[in-house]
Scaffold this motif. Structure first.
Motif, PDB file in Angstrom:
ATOM      1  N   LEU A 198       0.909  -1.223   0.049  1.00  0.00           N
ATOM      2  CA  LEU A 198       0.115  -0.038   0.138  1.00  0.00           C
ATOM      3  C   LEU A 198       0.752   1.193   0.014  1.00  0.00           C
ATOM      4  CD1 LEU A 198      -1.668  -2.379   1.577  1.00  0.00           C
ATOM      5  CD2 LEU A 198      -3.034  -0.267   2.230  1.00  0.00           C
ATOM      6  N   VAL A 199       0.830   2.208  -0.990  1.00  0.00           N
ATOM      7  CA  VAL A 199       1.655   3.260  -1.193  1.00  0.00           C
ATOM      8  C   VAL A 199       0.839   4.531  -1.427  1.00  0.00           C
ATOM      9  CG1 VAL A 199       1.939   2.660  -3.547  1.00  0.00           C
ATOM     10  CG2 VAL A 199       3.350   4.450  -2.347  1.00  0.00           C
ATOM     11  N   ALA A 200       0.998   5.572  -0.218  1.00  0.00           N
ATOM     12  CA  ALA A 200       0.335   6.995  -0.443  1.00  0.00           C
ATOM     13  C   ALA A 200       1.144   7.612  -1.441  1.00  0.00           C
ATOM     14  CB  ALA A 200       0.145   7.334   0.957  1.00  0.00           C
ATOM     15  N   LEU A 201       0.733   8.295  -2.471  1.00  0.00           N
ATOM     16  CA  LEU A 201       1.312   8.898  -3.435  1.00  0.00           C
ATOM     17  C   LEU A 201       0.725  10.296  -3.669  1.00  0.00           C
ATOM     18  CD1 LEU A 201       1.893   6.160  -6.129  1.00  0.00           C
ATOM     19  CD2 LEU A 201       3.669   7.084  -4.799  1.00  0.00           C
ATOM     20  N   HIS A 202       1.632  11.250  -4.007  1.00  0.00           N
ATOM     21  CA  HIS A 202       1.346  12.643  -4.330  1.00  0.00           C
ATOM     22  C   HIS A 202       0.998  12.852  -5.816  1.00  0.00           C
ATOM     23  CE1 HIS A 202       0.865  16.960  -3.658  1.00  0.00           C
ATOM     24  NE2 HIS A 202       1.544  17.117  -4.363  1.00  0.00           N
ATOM     25  N   ASP A 203       2.069  12.207  -6.770  1.00  0.00           N
ATOM     26  CA  ASP A 203       2.094  12.270  -7.928  1.00  0.00           C
ATOM     27  C   ASP A 203       1.078  11.410  -8.643  1.00  0.00           C
ATOM     28  OD1 ASP A 203       2.929  11.999 -10.535  1.00  0.00           O
ATOM     29  OD2 ASP A 203       5.118  12.650 -10.175  1.00  0.00           O
ATOM     30  N   LEU A 204       0.073  11.836  -9.280  1.00  0.00           N
ATOM     31  CA  LEU A 204      -0.831  11.075  -9.864  1.00  0.00           C
ATOM     32  C   LEU A 204      -0.265  10.311 -11.178  1.00  0.00           C
ATOM     33  CD1 LEU A 204      -4.069  13.109  -9.809  1.00  0.00           C
ATOM     34  CD2 LEU A 204      -3.175  11.530  -8.067  1.00  0.00           C
ATOM     35  N   ASN A 205       0.705  10.812 -11.816  1.00  0.00           N
ATOM     36  CA  ASN A 205       1.295   9.935 -12.912  1.00  0.00           C
ATOM     37  C   ASN A 205       1.875   8.713 -12.452  1.00  0.00           C
ATOM     38  OD1 ASN A 205       0.570  11.096 -15.579  1.00  0.00           O
ATOM     39  ND2 ASN A 205       1.553  13.104 -14.971  1.00  0.00           N
ATOM     40  N   GLN A 206       2.592   8.872 -11.263  1.00  0.00           N
ATOM     41  CA  GLN A 206       3.155   7.627 -10.509  1.00  0.00           C
ATOM     42  C   GLN A 206       2.095   6.916 -10.126  1.00  0.00           C
ATOM     43  OE1 GLN A 206       5.890   9.038  -7.530  1.00  0.00           O
ATOM     44  NE2 GLN A 206       7.228   9.961  -8.840  1.00  0.00           N
ATOM     45  N   ALA A 207       0.986   7.275  -9.613  1.00  0.00           N
ATOM     46  CA  ALA A 207      -0.078   6.608  -9.271  1.00  0.00           C
ATOM     47  C   ALA A 207      -0.512   5.701 -10.210  1.00  0.00           C
ATOM     48  CB  ALA A 207      -1.095   7.409  -8.506  1.00  0.00           C
ATOM     49  N   LEU A 208      -0.469   6.109 -11.561  1.00  0.00           N
ATOM     50  CA  LEU A 208      -0.956   5.202 -12.677  1.00  0.00           C
ATOM     51  C   LEU A 208      -0.497   3.915 -12.853  1.00  0.00           C
ATOM     52  CD1 LEU A 208      -1.422   8.060 -15.325  1.00  0.00           C
ATOM     53  CD2 LEU A 208      -3.203   6.972 -13.946  1.00  0.00           C
ATOM     54  N   THR A 209       0.797   3.725 -12.214  1.00  0.00           N
ATOM     55  CA  THR A 209       1.604   2.483 -12.316  1.00  0.00           C
ATOM     56  C   THR A 209       0.988   1.578 -11.326  1.00  0.00           C
ATOM     57  OG1 THR A 209       3.356   3.230 -10.983  1.00  0.00           O
ATOM     58  CG2 THR A 209       3.755   4.021 -13.181  1.00  0.00           C
ATOM     59  N   CYS A 210       0.072   1.771 -10.442  1.00  0.00           N
ATOM     60  CA  CYS A 210      -0.327   0.924  -9.407  1.00  0.00           C
ATOM     61  C   CYS A 210      -1.160  -0.069 -10.035  1.00  0.00           C
ATOM     62  CB  CYS A 210      -0.901   1.580  -8.372  1.00  0.00           C
ATOM     63  SG  CYS A 210       0.269   2.790  -7.234  1.00  0.00           S
ATOM     64  N   ASP A 211      -1.581  -1.177  -9.277  1.00  0.00           N
ATOM     65  CA  ASP A 211      -2.591  -2.330  -9.921  1.00  0.00           C
ATOM     66  C   ASP A 211      -4.015  -1.579  -9.753  1.00  0.00           C
ATOM     67  OD1 ASP A 211      -0.903  -4.228 -10.441  1.00  0.00           O
ATOM     68  OD2 ASP A 211      -0.554  -4.729  -8.473  1.00  0.00           O
ATOM     69  N   ARG A 212      -4.251  -0.994  -8.567  1.00  0.00           N
ATOM     70  CA  ARG A 212      -5.381  -0.314  -8.289  1.00  0.00           C
ATOM     71  C   ARG A 212      -5.327   0.960  -7.392  1.00  0.00           C
ATOM     72  NH1 ARG A 212      -9.783  -3.436  -4.983  1.00  0.00           N
ATOM     73  NH2 ARG A 212      -8.111  -3.964  -3.620  1.00  0.00           N
ATOM     74  N   LEU A 213      -6.003   1.939  -7.497  1.00  0.00           N
ATOM     75  CA  LEU A 213      -6.016   3.371  -6.684  1.00  0.00           C
ATOM     76  C   LEU A 213      -7.222   3.318  -5.629  1.00  0.00           C
ATOM     77  CD1 LEU A 213      -4.703   5.736  -9.171  1.00  0.00           C
ATOM     78  CD2 LEU A 213      -3.455   4.506  -7.278  1.00  0.00           C
ATOM     79  N   ALA A 214      -6.963   3.858  -4.688  1.00  0.00           N
ATOM     80  CA  ALA A 214      -8.062   4.239  -3.512  1.00  0.00           C
ATOM     81  C   ALA A 214      -7.880   5.519  -3.636  1.00  0.00           C
ATOM     82  CB  ALA A 214      -7.798   3.553  -2.128  1.00  0.00           C
ATOM     83  N   VAL A 215      -9.215   6.462  -3.781  1.00  0.00           N
ATOM     84  CA  VAL A 215      -9.141   7.844  -4.017  1.00  0.00           C
ATOM     85  C   VAL A 215      -9.855   8.366  -2.665  1.00  0.00           C
ATOM     86  CG1 VAL A 215      -9.854   9.825  -5.127  1.00  0.00           C
ATOM     87  CG2 VAL A 215      -9.427   7.863  -6.207  1.00  0.00           C
ATOM     88  N   LEU A 216      -9.117   9.061  -1.833  1.00  0.00           N
ATOM     89  CA  LEU A 216      -9.738   9.725  -0.591  1.00  0.00           C
ATOM     90  C   LEU A 216     -10.032  11.267  -0.897  1.00  0.00           C
ATOM     91  CD1 LEU A 216      -7.458   8.527   2.288  1.00  0.00           C
ATOM     92  CD2 LEU A 216      -9.566   7.433   1.495  1.00  0.00           C
ATOM     93  N   ASP A 217     -11.198  11.443  -0.216  1.00  0.00           N
ATOM     94  CA  ASP A 217     -11.654  13.120  -0.359  1.00  0.00           C
ATOM     95  C   ASP A 217     -12.150  13.403   0.936  1.00  0.00           C
ATOM     96  OD1 ASP A 217     -12.647  15.654  -1.206  1.00  0.00           O
ATOM     97  OD2 ASP A 217     -13.496  15.007  -2.748  1.00  0.00           O
ATOM     98  N   ARG A 218     -11.489  14.283   1.616  1.00  0.00           N
ATOM     99  CA  ARG A 218     -12.059  14.885   3.158  1.00  0.00           C
ATOM    100  C   ARG A 218     -12.569  13.587   4.029  1.00  0.00           C
ATOM    101  NH1 ARG A 218     -16.074  19.024   0.336  1.00  0.00           N
ATOM    102  NH2 ARG A 218     -15.900  17.453  -1.238  1.00  0.00           N
ATOM    103  N   GLY A 219     -11.636  12.449   3.868  1.00  0.00           N
ATOM    104  CA  GLY A 219     -11.546  11.531   4.881  1.00  0.00           C
ATOM    105  C   GLY A 219     -12.459  10.402   4.566  1.00  0.00           C
ATOM    106  N   ARG A 220     -12.966  10.512   3.257  1.00  0.00           N
ATOM    107  CA  ARG A 220     -14.010   9.394   2.836  1.00  0.00           C
ATOM    108  C   ARG A 220     -13.542   8.648   1.634  1.00  0.00           C
ATOM    109  NH1 ARG A 220     -19.282   9.195   4.805  1.00  0.00           N
ATOM    110  NH2 ARG A 220     -19.849  11.066   5.881  1.00  0.00           N
ATOM    111  N   LEU A 221     -13.663   7.474   1.397  1.00  0.00           N
ATOM    112  CA  LEU A 221     -13.176   6.636   0.168  1.00  0.00           C
ATOM    113  C   LEU A 221     -14.246   6.906  -0.879  1.00  0.00           C
ATOM    114  CD1 LEU A 221     -11.290   4.716  -1.120  1.00  0.00           C
ATOM    115  CD2 LEU A 221     -12.733   2.894  -0.110  1.00  0.00           C
ATOM    116  N   VAL A 222     -13.770   7.772  -1.871  1.00  0.00           N
ATOM    117  CA  VAL A 222     -14.827   8.047  -2.964  1.00  0.00           C
ATOM    118  C   VAL A 222     -14.523   7.226  -4.188  1.00  0.00           C
ATOM    119  CG1 VAL A 222     -15.317  10.480  -1.903  1.00  0.00           C
ATOM    120  CG2 VAL A 222     -13.323   9.921  -3.765  1.00  0.00           C
ATOM    121  N   ALA A 223     -13.522   6.569  -4.400  1.00  0.00           N
ATOM    122  CA  ALA A 223     -13.426   5.683  -5.555  1.00  0.00           C
ATOM    123  C   ALA A 223     -12.440   4.643  -5.263  1.00  0.00           C
ATOM    124  CB  ALA A 223     -12.855   6.570  -6.827  1.00  0.00           C
ATOM    125  N   LEU A 224     -12.545   3.486  -5.872  1.00  0.00           N
ATOM    126  CA  LEU A 224     -11.653   2.365  -5.699  1.00  0.00           C
ATOM    127  C   LEU A 224     -11.760   1.595  -6.977  1.00  0.00           C
ATOM    128  CD1 LEU A 224      -9.549   0.518  -3.695  1.00  0.00           C
ATOM    129  CD2 LEU A 224     -11.770  -0.630  -3.300  1.00  0.00           C
TER     130      LEU A 224
END
Length: 262
Positions: A198-224
């Protein structure tokens, strides 16, 4: 009838995980299960709860409600030693003013496996050497920790986590302080490791190389889901406040994001 194979236990999962601090909901109702062997990226704007979520999953914070399961067992009931044998967390900041060598700092990763009957030995030394090599830090082994640059310290942090030989590796923005060469190399090395990450990333282009992404917004999981399915132009505008579109790199066909201010 052919018997169905047993379902694999999620290495790490949480249900309805929430944390409230100072009258404010930092995380709210997070439901998440990590697949065995995958690299799951956690992304979101600053203050969305990425670091807090990793600390809750690692057992460093106690949730206000909800639960975490590590290899199917309640995390809250596991001894810290056992957790440290299964899971390693690399935080953004961890410093010491002790005059400790890099080799000794990385060797601390072996602590969960040592005891009076099993002291640090030849096999542990070999594991530390391999961890230093995997983090491209072998040349630093004799250096003093406090004399290292920020990028060098980050690589040593990762080496120490690898020395634990964990089944799960949690990384909080591991490419901070690294130059571009080591940013790219580090993510490739991590994704090649035989661990669930599990890796928290700031760079979204780096994040594109992950198998899946969990998107947080104001403390909620809004996309997976798979990166391009969750980092849509609509989601990037509503969650990150930027206009974006995908481009295809003519060199290797990789998809990359281009951002514009709203």
């Amino acid at each position: 009838m052919t018997a169905m194979p047993p379902l694999a236990i999620a290495p790490l999962a949480c249900h309805n995980l929430s944390l409230r601090l100072g009258g404010r909901d930092v995380l709210q109702g997070i439901d998440l299960a990590v697949n065995p062997g995958e690299t799951l990226g956690i992304v979101g704007p600053n203050g969305s709860g990425k670091s807090t979520l990793l600390k809750l999953l690692a057992g460093l914070r106690t949730p206000s409600s909800g639960s975490v399961q590590l290899l199917g067992e309640p995390l809250a009931k596991l001894p810290r030693r056992r957790i440290a044998q299964l899971l390693a967390l690399v935080e953004q900041q961890a410093d010491t003013q002790d005059a400790i060598s890099v080799f000794d700092a990385v060797a601390l990763g072996r602590t969960p496996w040592l005891s009076a009957l099993a002291p640090f030995g030849r096999q542990d030394r070999a594991i530390v050497d391999q961890a230093l090599a995997d983090a491209d830090a072998s040349h630093l082994r004799e250096r003093i920790w406090r004399e290292l640059s920020g990028g060098e310290r980050q690589r040593v942090h990762i080496a120490r986590a690898l020395a634990q030989r964990p089944q799960l590796l949690l990384l909080d923005e591991p490419t901070n302080h690294l130059d571009i060469q080591h940013q790219l190399g580090l993510l490739q090395q991590v994704q090649a490791l035989p661990v669930t990450t599990l890796v928290a990333l700031h760079d979204l282009n780096q994040a594109l190389t992950c198998d899946r992404l969990a998107v947080l917004d104001r403390g909620r999981l809004v996309a997976l889901g798979q990166p391009e399915s969750v980092l849509t132009p609509e989601r990037l505008l509503s969650t990150f406040g930027v206009h974006a579109h995908y481009l295809t790199d003519p060199y290797d066909g990789a998809r990359i994001l281009r951002f514009r201010a709203p």
